[in-house]
Design a protein around this motif. Sequence first.
Motif, PDB file in Angstrom:
ATOM      1  N   GLU A 116      -8.117  -6.911   3.609  1.00 44.81           N
ATOM      2  CA  GLU A 116      -9.180  -7.757   3.055  1.00 44.81           C
ATOM      3  C   GLU A 116      -9.325  -7.545   1.553  1.00 44.81           C
ATOM      4  OE1 GLU A 116     -12.130 -10.515   2.585  1.00 44.81           O
ATOM      5  OE2 GLU A 116     -10.706 -10.226   4.232  1.00 44.81           O
ATOM      6  N   ILE A 117      -9.212  -6.311   1.095  1.00 45.13           N
ATOM      7  CA  ILE A 117      -9.265  -6.038  -0.347  1.00 45.13           C
ATOM      8  C   ILE A 117      -8.160  -6.820  -1.064  1.00 45.13           C
ATOM      9  CG2 ILE A 117      -8.759  -4.246  -2.065  1.00 45.13           C
ATOM     10  CD1 ILE A 117     -10.337  -2.294  -0.251  1.00 45.13           C
ATOM     11  N   TYR A 118      -6.962  -6.769  -0.546  1.00 45.15           N
ATOM     12  CA  TYR A 118      -5.850  -7.482  -1.176  1.00 45.15           C
ATOM     13  C   TYR A 118      -6.024  -8.989  -1.074  1.00 45.15           C
ATOM     14  CZ  TYR A 118      -2.843  -3.502  -2.302  1.00 45.15           C
ATOM     15  OH  TYR A 118      -2.302  -2.366  -2.866  1.00 45.15           O
ATOM     16  N   ARG A 119      -6.566  -9.455   0.032  1.00 41.58           N
ATOM     17  CA  ARG A 119      -6.779 -10.894   0.178  1.00 41.58           C
ATOM     18  C   ARG A 119      -7.720 -11.428  -0.897  1.00 41.58           C
ATOM     19  NH1 ARG A 119      -8.219 -10.969   5.400  1.00 41.58           N
ATOM     20  NH2 ARG A 119      -6.073 -11.265   6.086  1.00 41.58           N
ATOM     21  N   ARG A 120      -8.608 -10.576  -1.383  1.00 33.89           N
ATOM     22  CA  ARG A 120      -9.562 -10.985  -2.416  1.00 33.89           C
ATOM     23  C   ARG A 120      -9.008 -10.897  -3.828  1.00 33.89           C
ATOM     24  NH1 ARG A 120     -15.207  -7.997  -0.714  1.00 33.89           N
ATOM     25  NH2 ARG A 120     -15.390  -8.783   1.417  1.00 33.89           N
ATOM     26  N   PHE A 121      -7.892 -10.205  -4.003  1.00 35.42           N
ATOM     27  CA  PHE A 121      -7.389  -9.979  -5.357  1.00 35.42           C
ATOM     28  C   PHE A 121      -7.198 -11.264  -6.170  1.00 35.42           C
ATOM     29  CE2 PHE A 121      -5.427  -5.496  -4.663  1.00 35.42           C
ATOM     30  CZ  PHE A 121      -6.596  -4.916  -5.108  1.00 35.42           C
ATOM     31  N   PRO A 122      -6.605 -12.317  -5.613  1.00 35.21           N
ATOM     32  CA  PRO A 122      -6.444 -13.524  -6.443  1.00 35.21           C
ATOM     33  C   PRO A 122      -7.773 -14.039  -6.990  1.00 35.21           C
ATOM     34  CG  PRO A 122      -5.097 -13.673  -4.476  1.00 35.21           C
ATOM     35  CD  PRO A 122      -5.970 -12.470  -4.289  1.00 35.21           C
ATOM     36  N   ARG A 123      -8.826 -13.965  -6.212  1.00 38.54           N
ATOM     37  CA  ARG A 123     -10.133 -14.440  -6.649  1.00 38.54           C
ATOM     38  C   ARG A 123     -10.725 -13.520  -7.710  1.00 38.54           C
ATOM     39  NH1 ARG A 123     -14.045 -13.554  -2.171  1.00 38.54           N
ATOM     40  NH2 ARG A 123     -12.261 -14.398  -1.039  1.00 38.54           N
ATOM     41  N   MET A 125      -9.047 -11.312  -9.675  1.00 38.69           N
ATOM     42  CA  MET A 125      -8.158 -10.913 -10.767  1.00 38.69           C
ATOM     43  C   MET A 125      -7.773 -12.032 -11.724  1.00 38.69           C
ATOM     44  SD  MET A 125      -7.481  -7.657 -10.513  1.00 38.69           S
ATOM     45  CE  MET A 125      -7.092  -6.270  -9.444  1.00 38.69           C
ATOM     46  N   GLY A 126      -8.172 -13.257 -11.431  1.00 38.49           N
ATOM     47  CA  GLY A 126      -7.742 -14.373 -12.275  1.00 38.49           C
ATOM     48  C   GLY A 126      -8.122 -14.191 -13.734  1.00 38.49           C
ATOM     49  N   GLY A 127      -9.388 -13.865 -13.995  1.00 36.44           N
ATOM     50  CA  GLY A 127      -9.831 -13.680 -15.369  1.00 36.44           C
ATOM     51  C   GLY A 127      -9.144 -12.517 -16.048  1.00 36.44           C
ATOM     52  N   THR A 128      -8.904 -11.460 -15.296  1.00 37.27           N
ATOM     53  CA  THR A 128      -8.213 -10.298 -15.850  1.00 37.27           C
ATOM     54  C   THR A 128      -6.784 -10.647 -16.233  1.00 37.27           C
ATOM     55  OG1 THR A 128      -9.580  -8.719 -14.637  1.00 37.27           O
ATOM     56  CG2 THR A 128      -7.388  -7.978 -15.294  1.00 37.27           C
ATOM     57  N   LEU A 129      -6.086 -11.361 -15.364  1.00 36.05           N
ATOM     58  CA  LEU A 129      -4.722 -11.774 -15.688  1.00 36.05           C
ATOM     59  C   LEU A 129      -4.700 -12.656 -16.932  1.00 36.05           C
ATOM     60  CD1 LEU A 129      -3.306 -12.402 -12.126  1.00 36.05           C
ATOM     61  CD2 LEU A 129      -2.284 -10.886 -13.828  1.00 36.05           C
ATOM     62  N   ALA A 130      -5.677 -13.548 -17.052  1.00 45.61           N
ATOM     63  CA  ALA A 130      -5.750 -14.403 -18.234  1.00 45.61           C
ATOM     64  C   ALA A 130      -5.913 -13.566 -19.498  1.00 45.61           C
ATOM     65  CB  ALA A 130      -6.901 -15.393 -18.093  1.00 45.61           C
ATOM     66  N   ALA A 131      -6.792 -12.565 -19.442  1.00 48.50           N
ATOM     67  CA  ALA A 131      -7.027 -11.711 -20.612  1.00 48.50           C
ATOM     68  C   ALA A 131      -5.780 -10.907 -20.966  1.00 48.50           C
ATOM     69  CB  ALA A 131      -8.201 -10.778 -20.347  1.00 48.50           C
ATOM     70  N   ILE A 132      -5.062 -10.407 -19.950  1.00 49.82           N
ATOM     71  CA  ILE A 132      -3.844  -9.637 -20.204  1.00 49.82           C
ATOM     72  C   ILE A 132      -2.775 -10.522 -20.820  1.00 49.82           C
ATOM     73  CG2 ILE A 132      -1.941  -8.398 -19.102  1.00 49.82           C
ATOM     74  CD1 ILE A 132      -3.998  -7.324 -17.084  1.00 49.82           C
ATOM     75  N   VAL A 133      -2.589 -11.711 -20.264  1.00 52.53           N
ATOM     76  CA  VAL A 133      -1.580 -12.628 -20.803  1.00 52.53           C
ATOM     77  C   VAL A 133      -1.913 -12.999 -22.245  1.00 52.53           C
ATOM     78  CG1 VAL A 133      -0.664 -14.974 -20.617  1.00 52.53           C
ATOM     79  CG2 VAL A 133      -0.796 -13.530 -18.589  1.00 52.53           C
ATOM     80  N   ASP A 134      -3.175 -13.309 -22.513  1.00 60.44           N
ATOM     81  CA  ASP A 134      -3.572 -13.631 -23.887  1.00 60.44           C
ATOM     82  C   ASP A 134      -3.244 -12.472 -24.827  1.00 60.44           C
ATOM     83  OD1 ASP A 134      -4.516 -16.114 -23.152  1.00 60.44           O
ATOM     84  OD2 ASP A 134      -6.632 -15.522 -23.136  1.00 60.44           O
ATOM     85  N   ARG A 135      -3.543 -11.262 -24.375  1.00 63.97           N
ATOM     86  CA  ARG A 135      -3.277 -10.089 -25.209  1.00 63.97           C
ATOM     87  C   ARG A 135      -1.773  -9.921 -25.451  1.00 63.97           C
ATOM     88  NH1 ARG A 135      -4.127  -6.946 -29.395  1.00 63.97           N
ATOM     89  NH2 ARG A 135      -3.635  -4.754 -29.031  1.00 63.97           N
ATOM     90  N   ILE A 224      -0.488 -12.228  -1.459  1.00 64.41           N
ATOM     91  CA  ILE A 224       0.397 -13.360  -1.734  1.00 64.41           C
ATOM     92  C   ILE A 224       0.060 -14.537  -0.829  1.00 64.41           C
ATOM     93  CG2 ILE A 224       2.803 -14.128  -1.633  1.00 64.41           C
ATOM     94  CD1 ILE A 224       3.562 -11.271  -2.548  1.00 64.41           C
ATOM     95  N   GLU A 225      -0.262 -14.264   0.426  1.00 63.31           N
ATOM     96  CA  GLU A 225      -0.676 -15.340   1.332  1.00 63.31           C
ATOM     97  C   GLU A 225      -1.946 -16.017   0.834  1.00 63.31           C
ATOM     98  OE1 GLU A 225      -0.940 -13.397   5.088  1.00 63.31           O
ATOM     99  OE2 GLU A 225       1.239 -13.084   5.243  1.00 63.31           O
ATOM    100  N   ALA A 226      -2.871 -15.247   0.296  1.00 62.67           N
ATOM    101  CA  ALA A 226      -4.099 -15.825  -0.249  1.00 62.67           C
ATOM    102  C   ALA A 226      -3.794 -16.701  -1.453  1.00 62.67           C
ATOM    103  CB  ALA A 226      -5.076 -14.706  -0.630  1.00 62.67           C
ATOM    104  N   VAL A 227      -2.858 -16.260  -2.295  1.00 63.03           N
ATOM    105  CA  VAL A 227      -2.450 -17.079  -3.436  1.00 63.03           C
ATOM    106  C   VAL A 227      -1.896 -18.418  -2.954  1.00 63.03           C
ATOM    107  CG1 VAL A 227      -0.709 -17.291  -5.259  1.00 63.03           C
ATOM    108  CG2 VAL A 227      -2.039 -15.190  -5.046  1.00 63.03           C
ATOM    109  N   HIS A 228      -1.001 -18.378  -1.989  1.00 60.55           N
ATOM    110  CA  HIS A 228      -0.395 -19.608  -1.482  1.00 60.55           C
ATOM    111  C   HIS A 228      -1.426 -20.497  -0.798  1.00 60.55           C
ATOM    112  CE1 HIS A 228       3.969 -19.104  -2.215  1.00 60.55           C
ATOM    113  NE2 HIS A 228       3.671 -17.818  -2.247  1.00 60.55           N
ATOM    114  N   THR A 241      -4.926 -19.805 -13.418  1.00 59.59           N
ATOM    115  CA  THR A 241      -5.838 -18.717 -13.786  1.00 59.59           C
ATOM    116  C   THR A 241      -5.519 -18.104 -15.136  1.00 59.59           C
ATOM    117  OG1 THR A 241      -4.498 -17.061 -12.626  1.00 59.59           O
ATOM    118  CG2 THR A 241      -6.257 -18.139 -11.370  1.00 59.59           C
ATOM    119  N   ALA A 242      -4.239 -18.034 -15.492  1.00 56.79           N
ATOM    120  CA  ALA A 242      -3.834 -17.362 -16.730  1.00 56.79           C
ATOM    121  C   ALA A 242      -3.274 -18.318 -17.775  1.00 56.79           C
ATOM    122  CB  ALA A 242      -2.808 -16.277 -16.416  1.00 56.79           C
ATOM    123  N   GLY A 243      -3.284 -19.611 -17.463  1.00 56.91           N
ATOM    124  CA  GLY A 243      -2.794 -20.584 -18.426  1.00 56.91           C
ATOM    125  C   GLY A 243      -1.306 -20.514 -18.680  1.00 56.91           C
TER     126      GLY A 243
END
Length: 262
Positions: A116-123, A125-135, A224-228, A241-243
């Motif tokens: 369940e923790i992993y199933r929630r990661f896409p929801r 982590m989106g903003g975090t991934l965006a910030a990392i990619v921008d950086r 990954i299933e949650a992402v799909h 999520t990360a542009g």
Amino acid sequence: MQVDDFKLTGATNFRSLGGLPAAAGRRVRPHVLMRADRLAGLVEHDWAALERTGLATICDLRSDAERAEHPNPLPAHFPVREMHCDIRNDLRADPALARLLLDDPSARGAERVMVEIYRRFPRYMGGTLAAIVDRLLEGGAPLLVHCSAGKDRTGFVVAMLLHALEVPEPLIRADYLASRRWPGADSHRPSLEARLGEFIPATELRATVDTVLDVRDVYLDAAIEAVHAEFGSIDRFLESTAGLDRARRGLLHERLLTATLD
């Protein structure tokens, strides 16, 4: 397939991902992307080793409470930017997850919690991934991403970044599963046993803690299933999520990949 094989004394789940094969026959640049567990135990020569890589960014995925308990002891002179992402998606932060374990206080119940923790990661982590990619796109590499154990939050973020770089999926998964051999897991065991021992039967406690400390295919598969399910594909997730559209992904490749490892 990795060439960045130096170790840190004070971070036992550390690895540098340079050398992994990626898009268009290129490889991840040496030391450009690193991952770790908490950095509270780093000593002077660890920081010196990181400084020699040119480390520009530390992305700390831990909650404010985790950082307060085990702060990163950055040397005063160290020229690095810290990103505090404050990801709260664990038993301490969410009573709903604790209830799952209360309903089935066993290793099987702990696996359900981890899924369940992993199933929630896409929801989460989106903003975090965006910030990392921008950086990264603004020149923030080499970048080290870490959390407390360096296996779950860090594992998902790194898996998504490696996917964006077109590292083959079996190698992404091998890197994720490498945390199974993490020698520092035992340092987390006493606090987990104390916390979970309040409601887990003694006969189930060790196996339950083992399950929480582990990394398993079924965990990453849940994310990954949650992402799909929500986005259709990892590529669409990263774009949404990360542009990371085609142009920005191409720029990320230019920043982080190389044709040679000289």
